[in-house]
Design a protein around this motif. Structure first.
Motif, mmCIF file in Angstrom:
data_model
loop_
_atom_site.group_PDB
_atom_site.id
_atom_site.type_symbol
_atom_site.label_atom_id
_atom_site.label_comp_id
_atom_site.label_asym_id
_atom_site.label_seq_id
_atom_site.Cartn_x
_atom_site.Cartn_y
_atom_site.Cartn_z
ATOM 1 N N ASN A 280 24.709 13.475 12.219
ATOM 2 C CA ASN A 280 25.332 12.161 12.225
ATOM 3 C C ASN A 280 26.454 12.027 13.242
ATOM 4 O O ASN A 280 27.136 11.008 13.259
ATOM 5 C CB ASN A 280 25.882 11.845 10.825
ATOM 6 C CG ASN A 280 24.798 11.877 9.767
ATOM 7 O OD1 ASN A 280 23.670 11.489 10.025
ATOM 8 N ND2 ASN A 280 25.147 12.362 8.581
ATOM 9 N N GLU A 469 21.118 1.119 12.332
ATOM 10 C CA GLU A 469 21.612 2.436 11.973
ATOM 11 C C GLU A 469 22.345 2.369 10.636
ATOM 12 O O GLU A 469 22.918 1.356 10.257
ATOM 13 C CB GLU A 469 22.566 2.955 13.051
ATOM 14 C CG GLU A 469 21.896 3.185 14.391
ATOM 15 C CD GLU A 469 22.879 3.742 15.409
ATOM 16 O OE1 GLU A 469 24.054 3.914 15.054
ATOM 17 O OE2 GLU A 469 22.462 4.000 16.537
ATOM 18 N N ILE A 470 22.334 3.486 9.933
ATOM 19 C CA ILE A 470 23.020 3.566 8.651
ATOM 20 C C ILE A 470 24.521 3.710 8.908
ATOM 21 O O ILE A 470 24.945 4.398 9.836
ATOM 22 C CB ILE A 470 22.485 4.760 7.841
ATOM 23 C CG1 ILE A 470 20.998 4.558 7.557
ATOM 24 C CG2 ILE A 470 23.247 4.929 6.535
ATOM 25 C CD1 ILE A 470 20.351 5.722 6.871
ATOM 26 N N GLU A 475 26.401 7.364 4.946
ATOM 27 C CA GLU A 475 25.874 8.705 5.190
ATOM 28 C C GLU A 475 26.765 9.779 4.578
ATOM 29 O O GLU A 475 26.283 10.734 3.969
ATOM 30 C CB GLU A 475 25.740 8.940 6.698
ATOM 31 C CG GLU A 475 24.607 8.162 7.339
ATOM 32 C CD GLU A 475 24.526 8.399 8.830
ATOM 33 O OE1 GLU A 475 23.445 8.197 9.387
ATOM 34 O OE2 GLU A 475 25.546 8.786 9.428
ATOM 35 N N SER A 479 24.845 11.823 1.629
ATOM 36 C CA SER A 479 24.127 12.737 2.524
ATOM 37 C C SER A 479 23.326 13.793 1.755
ATOM 38 O O SER A 479 22.372 14.368 2.292
ATOM 39 C CB SER A 479 25.120 13.427 3.462
ATOM 40 O OG SER A 479 26.101 14.121 2.705
ATOM 41 N N GLU A 482 18.254 12.414 -0.080
ATOM 42 C CA GLU A 482 17.493 11.839 1.027
ATOM 43 C C GLU A 482 16.110 11.437 0.550
ATOM 44 O O GLU A 482 15.575 11.986 -0.417
ATOM 45 C CB GLU A 482 17.366 12.838 2.184
ATOM 46 C CG GLU A 482 18.670 13.132 2.911
ATOM 47 C CD GLU A 482 18.447 14.000 4.130
ATOM 48 O OE1 GLU A 482 17.340 14.570 4.258
ATOM 49 O OE2 GLU A 482 19.379 14.122 4.962
ATOM 50 N N ASN A 485 12.231 7.143 5.172
ATOM 51 C CA ASN A 485 12.291 5.732 5.536
ATOM 52 C C ASN A 485 10.874 5.221 5.743
ATOM 53 O O ASN A 485 10.120 5.785 6.541
ATOM 54 C CB ASN A 485 13.118 5.559 6.811
ATOM 55 C CG ASN A 485 13.370 4.103 7.147
ATOM 56 O OD1 ASN A 485 12.461 3.291 7.187
ATOM 57 N ND2 ASN A 485 14.623 3.789 7.409
ATOM 58 N N LYS A 490 11.420 8.864 8.878
ATOM 59 C CA LYS A 490 12.394 9.945 8.955
ATOM 60 C C LYS A 490 13.209 9.996 7.664
ATOM 61 O O LYS A 490 13.423 8.978 7.017
ATOM 62 C CB LYS A 490 13.322 9.733 10.158
ATOM 63 C CG LYS A 490 12.602 9.738 11.489
ATOM 64 C CD LYS A 490 13.588 9.487 12.627
ATOM 65 C CE LYS A 490 12.882 9.459 13.973
ATOM 66 N NZ LYS A 490 13.828 9.182 15.080
ATOM 67 N N GLU A 492 16.403 9.932 5.327
ATOM 68 C CA GLU A 492 17.683 9.253 5.430
ATOM 69 C C GLU A 492 18.379 9.305 4.078
ATOM 70 O O GLU A 492 17.746 9.499 3.043
ATOM 71 C CB GLU A 492 17.500 7.793 5.860
ATOM 72 C CG GLU A 492 16.754 6.942 4.865
ATOM 73 C CD GLU A 492 16.638 5.493 5.307
ATOM 74 O OE1 GLU A 492 16.850 5.241 6.496
ATOM 75 O OE2 GLU A 492 16.322 4.650 4.458
ATOM 76 N N ARG A 585 24.333 -0.294 2.933
ATOM 77 C CA ARG A 585 23.613 0.704 3.730
ATOM 78 C C ARG A 585 23.799 0.485 5.227
ATOM 79 O O ARG A 585 24.026 1.436 5.976
ATOM 80 C CB ARG A 585 22.123 0.656 3.378
ATOM 81 C CG ARG A 585 21.243 1.591 4.188
ATOM 82 C CD ARG A 585 19.807 1.538 3.714
ATOM 83 N NE ARG A 585 18.937 2.255 4.616
ATOM 84 C CZ ARG A 585 18.368 1.716 5.688
ATOM 85 N NH1 ARG A 585 18.578 0.436 5.976
ATOM 86 N NH2 ARG A 585 17.581 2.435 6.470
ATOM 87 N N THR A 586 23.689 -0.771 5.698
ATOM 88 C CA THR A 586 23.773 -1.071 7.126
ATOM 89 C C THR A 586 24.926 -2.032 7.394
ATOM 90 O O THR A 586 25.515 -2.598 6.468
ATOM 91 C CB THR A 586 22.458 -1.695 7.626
ATOM 92 O OG1 THR A 586 22.233 -2.929 6.934
ATOM 93 C CG2 THR A 586 21.284 -0.751 7.382
#
Length: 957
Positions: A280, A469-470, A475, A479, A482, A485, A490, A492, A585-586
C-alpha cells in the motif's frame, strides 16, 4: 545475436557492486560499437530489427538510470540547487539540447518551461528540506524518472527551505498513458448537414431573419474573434491509440495534448508510483497526507493581466482570456465560455459552472412571476377589503399579546402590517406556489437534457470512471481481512457486514443527536422571543414599545443567524468525525457520505426556525384566560393581529440576505485578504521589482489552495439557496428575485476566485453533478408539501375562501370577489371577557384610555364562542369548516401538483431527439472513417512495396 548475447551476460541490478560499474559501462559502449558493422555487411533489410534494438536500448537506458539513482547522492542535497537559477537535476534526456538551435528566451523567462525553454512544466511538487521524509521522496522521485517523466528542482526565492520539483511528460509517456487512460482525441473534423426543410418553413425563417436584422446583435454572446478555435469541439474524437496515430489530427506534438490533459496524465502516473516497499506504499496522495510533500498542483498559464488590450493584441494565454471574457465584472451579462472553462479547469468544474449558469437562467421566469405577484399585491392593495376593514377598525380593541406589560391595542394600529401582508398573501399566491412546484420539476428535467448535450460535446457519453483506489484509512483498518474484488480479480481489504452496520448505527445516532442540538437551539430562540416581547413592551423608548413584536422578531432572527453560523463550524467537525467513523471504502463513497451529512445538518440548522414560525408560531397558544405555557411559566408567543405571515417574511428575507452576503465575503473576501497579506510581506522583504520577476511556480505557490472538499462549499451554498427559493416561496415571492441577483454576482465571484485567487486545480472528469441531483429532487418534493401547508395553515387564504362561500354576503351564490369579504375581519375575531384574565396575565392598564371607562371585552384571533354561551370559549362551527377545508386543500394541492410533476417528467425525454440522431449518425460516420483510414493506410503500404519491388503475400485488400 551478438547484442542478445551481451544482454544475456549483463548482471542484474541487485548483483552489481559499485566497483563493477565502470566495467559494465565499457561493456555497454563496446556493445553499441560493434552492432553497426555487422548490419552493414549484410544485404538483408534490418528495419524491423533496428526498431527492436531501439526498444531494447530504451530498456538498457532505463536500467542504467536506475543504477545511477541507487548510487547517486541525495537529491535533497543543497549542492544541486542554486537560488534563482533553474538548475536541472533531471535525467540525460532533459539536459540534451540540439547543437546550434537557439533556446526560446521567452519560455525561459515566463517560468512555464524547463531550463532548455522547450520542455513545458506539467506539474509542480513542493517540499521542505527540513522535512525528515527524505528517503521516501528519493525513492518516489527515482521511480518517477523510471516512468519516463523528466524532472528539475528549484529552490524558492523567498525561503531556501522550500524546494520546487518541476515535472515534464515527454511525448512517448503522454502517448503511452493516454492510451491506457482512454483519453479521447480529435481525429476528423465534423461534417454538419442540414435537415430537409419545406418551402413554407424557409419563408418563415427568412422573415424572422429580416426582423432580427433590426434588433441588437445578440449582446449576451461573446465575441467569437476573442475566443480561440477549440478544435476538439469541431472534430470527431476517439480513444487515443499509438498504433493508429496516423488517424489523429496532429499539427504539433507539443500542443496535441492540452495543458489540462497533460497535467491529468502526470497526476495519474504520480498516483501509481511507489515510494516505499509494501503493498500500500504507493501514490502521491499518501505522501501529501504524511507530509513528505507540502503541495502539488499544475501551473497556471501565466499572468491573468496584460498591459495590452485583448481587443488589439489578443489574449496572451488562456488564463488571461478567461479573466477578460469570464471573470471580469464588465461581462456580467454575457454567457459563460464553458468550452474554455472546461479546457482550462476540466470537466468537473466546467459542469459546476454549466449547472450554475443553467440554474441562474431558469431563475429568470421564476423571478419575473414572483415580482409580478408582488406587484399584483401592490396594485390591488387599494381594493383589498380585508386591509380596509383592519385600517378602519378603530372601535375594535385587541387583547394584549403578552402578560402584564403589553397593553390593549386598537386593531387599526396594525394597518401597516395588514397592508404588507397583502403584498405577499394575495389571490396570486396559490398560482405562484403551483408554478414554483412545476418550475422545480421543469428545471431538473431540462437540466438532464442540458447535461446530455454537454456530455456529448465534451465526450463524456461513453466515459466511465476508473476503478477507484481504496482509501488508505480503510486499508490500514481492514488489512487483515481480504477477499477477491469481483472486477479486478485481486485481493483487497474487506469490511464485515456486522462491523459496517454497527458503524452506520453509531453514525445515525450522532446525526440524530446533532438534530436534537438544532431543536434545542430553536427552543432557546423561542424562549428568547417569549421573554423579550414583554421586555420590549415595557421599554422606555416609544418606538420600541409600540413595535415590540417586530423588534422581538428582528432581534431573534439576527441571533438565530449568529447561532446558525456558529453551529455550522461544529457541524463540519462532527460530520467529518462521523464519516471517518463509518470507514467508507473509496473516496467517492466518503465524499457522498460527508456531503449527505453536511447538507442534512446545514439544512436543518438553516430552516428549523423557519419551520417553527411557519407551522407552530401562534398555533398552540390557547386563548385568553387559559393560555398554554412553556414549563408552566412562559406564555407562548402569539401572531400579530394581522397574521403570522409577516413574521415568516421577515425571517426569510433577513436570513437570505445575511447568509448570501456572508458566503460571498468568505468565498472572495477571505482569499483576497490572505493573498494581499502574502503580497505585502513579499513587497516589504524583496521590493516591487523583485516580486514581479518571480517565476510562475513561485506565484502560484503563494496563492490559496482549493478547498479540501473540492466544489462542496460551492454546491452546498447553491443547494441551500434552491431550498429557500422553493420550500417557502409561497410566503416570500421575492425569494427567486433575490436568488437571481445573488447568482449573477456569484458566477463572476467564483470565476474571479478560480482564475486569480486560487491555485489551478487538477482538471478532473465527471459526467454529472453527482449526489447533488438526488438532493435537488428531494427538495423539489419537500417544496410541494411545505407550500401546501404554508397556503393552508400559515396564510389566511383558506379562511377567506370559507367565509366568502359559506358565511359572507355572497354565501350560496358561488362568488368570491372583494364584495363577498365584507365583515370578514369581525367574523375572524372572537370576544373575551376582561374579568376572566388569569392573575399573572392581567394587564397593568384597564383600557380606560380608549373609552374613558374600564374595558369589559376585548377581541382575539380565533373561532370561539362568546363568554356567555352554553360552552364558553368553545370552538365554533366555522372553525371546523376552516379546518376541514385546510386538510382538503393540502390533499388536493399535493396530488394535483405531484401529478403535474410526474406528467412533465414523463413528457420531457432525458435525451433531445436531435442529439440522439446526431449520436447515431456520428457513430456511423466514425466507423466509416476508421474503415476508410485503415483501408487507405493498407493501400499506401501496398504501393510502397510495389515501388520497392519487394515481394508480399496476396492478402486483402
Amino acid at each position: 545475436t551478438g547484442f542478445a548475447t551481451a544482454l544475456s551476460q549483463t548482471p542484474s541490478i541487485s548483483s552489481i557492486s559499485s566497483e563493477g560499474r565502470e566495467d559494465l559501462q565499457v561493456n555497454r559502449l563496446e556493445t553499441q560499437i560493434w552492432i553497426k558493422p555487422d548490419i552493414e555487411k549484410t544485404d538483408v533489410d534490418f528495419s524491423e530489427i533496428l526498431n527492436a534494438i531501439q526498444e531494447i536500448a530504451k530498456d538498457v537506458n532505463i536500467f542504467f538510470d536506475e543504477l545511477e539513482g541507487v548510487n547517486s547522492p541525495s537529491k535533497d542535497d543543497d549542492s544541486l540547487l542554486h537560488h534563482g537559477n533553474m538548475t536541472s537535476t533531471s535525467d540525460d534526456a532533459s539536459r540534451l539540447e540540439v547543437v546550434g538551435e537557439e533556446v526560446p528566451d521567452k519560455n525561459k523567462v515566463n517560468g512555464l518551461y524547463f531550463r532548455d525553454g522547450k520542455c513545458r512544466i506539467d506539474y509542480i511538487l513542493v517540499y521542505r528540506k527540513s522535512n525528515p521524509q527524505t528517503e521516501k521522496r528519493e525513492v518516489f522521485e527515482r521511480n518517477i524518472r523510471a516512468e519516463g517523466l523528466q524532472m528539475e528542482k528549484e529552490s524558492s526565492l523567498t525561503n531556501s527551505d522550500i524546494i520546487f520539483v518541476k515535472l515534464h511528460a515527454p511525448w512517448e509517456v503522454l502517448g503511452k498513458y493516454a492510451e491506457l487512460m482512454n483519453v479521447r482525441m480529435p481525429f476528423r473534423r465534423k461534417i454538419y448537414y442540414l435537415h430537409r426543410r419545406y418551402k413554407f418553413m424557409n419563408r418563415i425563417e427568412k422573415q424572422i431573419s429580416r426582423f432580427r436584422g433590426w434588433l441588437p446583435r445578440k449582446p449576451m454572446k461573446l465575441d467569437k474573434e476573442t475566443l480561440p478555435d477549440l478544435e476538439e469541439n469541431d472534430c470527431y474524437t476517439a480513444p487515443f491509440s499509438q498504433q493508429r496515430i496516423h488517424h489523429f489530427i496532429i499539427h504539433n506534438k507539443d500542443t496535441f495534448f492540452n495543458n489540462a490533459t497533460r497535467s491529468r496524465i502526470v497526476h495519474h502516473i504520480l498516483q501509481r508510483v511507489k515510494y516505499e516497499e509494501g503493498k500500500n506504499k504507493i501514490g502521491l496522495n499518501r505522501l501529501l497526507s504524511n507530509g513528505s510533500y507540502e503541495a502539488a498542483f499544475p501551473l497556471h498559464e501565466g499572468s491573468y493581466r496584460s498591459k495590452n488590450s485583448i481587443r488589439t493584441h489578443g489574449a496572451e494565454n488562456h488564463r488571461h482570456l478567461l479573466y477578460e471574457c469570464w471573470a471580469s465584472w464588465g461581462v456580467w451579462y454575457k454567457y459563460q465560455p464553458l468550452d474554455l472553462v472546461r479546457r482550462y479547469f476540466g470537466e468537473k468544474i466546467g459542469l459546476y459552472f454549466a449547472w450554475l449558469g443553467w440554474y441562474t437562467g431558469m431563475l429568470f421566469p421564476a423571478a419575473f412571476i414572483g415580482l409580478f405577484v408582488f406587484l399584483y399585491g401592490v396594485t390591488t392593495l387599494s381594493h383589498c377589503q380585508v386591509s380596509k376593514e383592519v385600517c378602519q377598525a378603530t372601535d375594535i380593541i385587541m387583547c394584549p399579546i403578552c402578560d402584564k406589560y403589553c397593553p390593549f391595542m386598537r386593531l387599526s394600529d396594525s394597518c401597516v402590517y395588514a397592508k404588507v401582508t397583502h403584498l405577499f398573501d394575495n389571490g396570486a399566491t396559490v398560482f405562484f406556489a403551483v408554478f414554483m412546484a412545476v418550475w422545480a420539476t421543469v428545471f431538473l428535467e431540462f437540466w438532464k437534457r442540458r447535461r446530455a448535450v454537454i456530455a456529448y460535446d465534451w465526450d463524456l457519453i461513453d466515459w466511465e470512471e476508473e476503478e477507484e483506489e481504496i482509501r488508505p484509512q480503510f486499508e490500514a483498518k481492514y488489512s487483515k481481512k481480504e477477499r477477491m474484488n469481483p472486477i479486478s480479480g485481486k485481493p483487497e481489504p474487506y469490511q464485515a457486514f456486522a462491523d459496517k452496520c454497527s458503524r452506520l448505527i453509531v453514525s445515525a445516532s450522532g446525526i440524530f443527536f446533532m438534530i436534537c442540538v438544532v431543536i434545542a437551539a430553536v427552543f432557546g430562540i423561542v424562549i428568547y422571543r417569549v421573554v423579550t416581547v414583554s421586555t420590549f413592551a415595557a421599554f422606555k423608548w416609544a418606538l420600541i414599545r409600540n413595535n415590540s413584536q417586530v423588534a422581538t422578531t428582528g432581534t431573534a432572527v439576527c441571533i438565530n443567524f449568529c447561532i446558525i453560523m456558529l453551529l455550522n463550524v461544529l457541524y463540519e467537525k462532527v460530520a467529518l468525525f462521523l464519516t471517518n467513523l463509518e470507514q467508507p471504502r473509496t473516496e467517492s463513497e466518503w465524499e457522498n457520505s460527508f456531503t449527505l451529512k453536511m447538507f442534512l445538518f446545514q439544512f436543518v440548522n438553516l430552516n428549523s426556525s423557519t419551520f417553527y414560525i411557519a407551522f407552530f408560531l401562534g398555533r398552540f397558544t390557547g386563548h385568553p384566560g387559559a393560555y398554554l405555557r412553556l414549563i408552566n411559566r412562559w406564555r407562548l408567543e402569539e401572531c400579530h393581529p394581522s397574521g403570522c405571515l409577516i413574521d415568516l417574511c421577515m425571517q426569510m428575507g433577513i436570513i437570505m440576505v445575511l447568509k448570501q452576503t456572508w458566503n460571498n465575503f468568505m468565498e472572495l473576501g477571505y482569499p483576497l485578504i490572505q493573498n494581499w497579506w502574502t503580497r505585502r510581506k513579499l513587497r516589504q522583504e524583496y521590493g516591487t521589482q523583485r516580486k514581479t520577476s518571480f517565476p510562475q511556480w513561485e506565484k502560484d505557490y503563494n496563492l490559496q489552495p482549493m478547498n479540501a472538499y473540492g466544489l462542496f462549499d460551492e454546491y452546498l451554498e447553491m443547494i441551500l439557496q434552491f431550498g429557500f427559493t422553493t420550500i417557502f416561496v409561497a410566503a416570500f415571492p421575492l425569494a427567486p428575485l433575490l436568488a437571481l441577483l445573488n447568482n449573477i454576482i456569484e458566477i463572476r465571484l467564483d470565476a474571479y476566485k478560480f482564475v486569480t485567487q486560487w491555485r489551478r486545480p487538477l482538471a478532473s472528469r465527471a459526467k454529472d453533478i453527482g449526489i447533488w441531483y438526488g438532493i435537488l429532487e428531494g427538495i423539489g418534493i419537500l417544496s410541494v408539501i411545505t407550500n401546501a401547508f404554508v397556503i393552508a395553515v400559515t396564510s389566511d387564504f383558506i379562511p377567506r375562501l370559507v367565509y366568502a362561500y359559506k358565511y359572507g354576503p355572497c354565501a350560496g351564490q358561488g362568488e368570491a370577489g372583494q364584495k363577498c369579504m365584507v365583515g370578514y375581519v369581525n367574523a375572524s375575531l372572537s370576544v373575551f371577557l376582561v374579568s376572566d384574565f388569569e392573575n399573572r396575565s392581567e394587564p397593568t392598564s384597564n383600557g380606560s384610555e380608549f373609552s374613558g371607562s374600564p374595558l369589559k371585552y376585548c377581541r382575539y384571533r380565533d373561532y370561539r364562542d362568546p363568554p356567555h354561551s352554553p360552552v364558553p370559549y368553545g370552538y365554533t362551527l366555522q372553525f371546523w369548516h376552516v379546518l376541514a377545508a385546510r386538510l382538503a386543500f393540502i390533499i388536493v394541492f399535493e396530488h394535483l401538483v405531484f401529478c403535474i410533476k410526474h406528467l412533465i417528467s414523463y413528457l420531457i425525454p432525458d435525451l433531445p431527439k436531435d442529439l440522439r440522431d446526431r449520436m447515431r449518425r456520428e457513430k456511423y460516420l466514425i466507423q466509416e472513417m476508421m474503415y476508410e483510414a485503415e483501408l487507405e493506410r493498407l493501400q499506401k503500404e501496398r504501393k510502397e512495396r510495389k515501388k520497392n519491388g519487394k515481394s508480399y503475400h496476396n492478402e486483402w485488400p
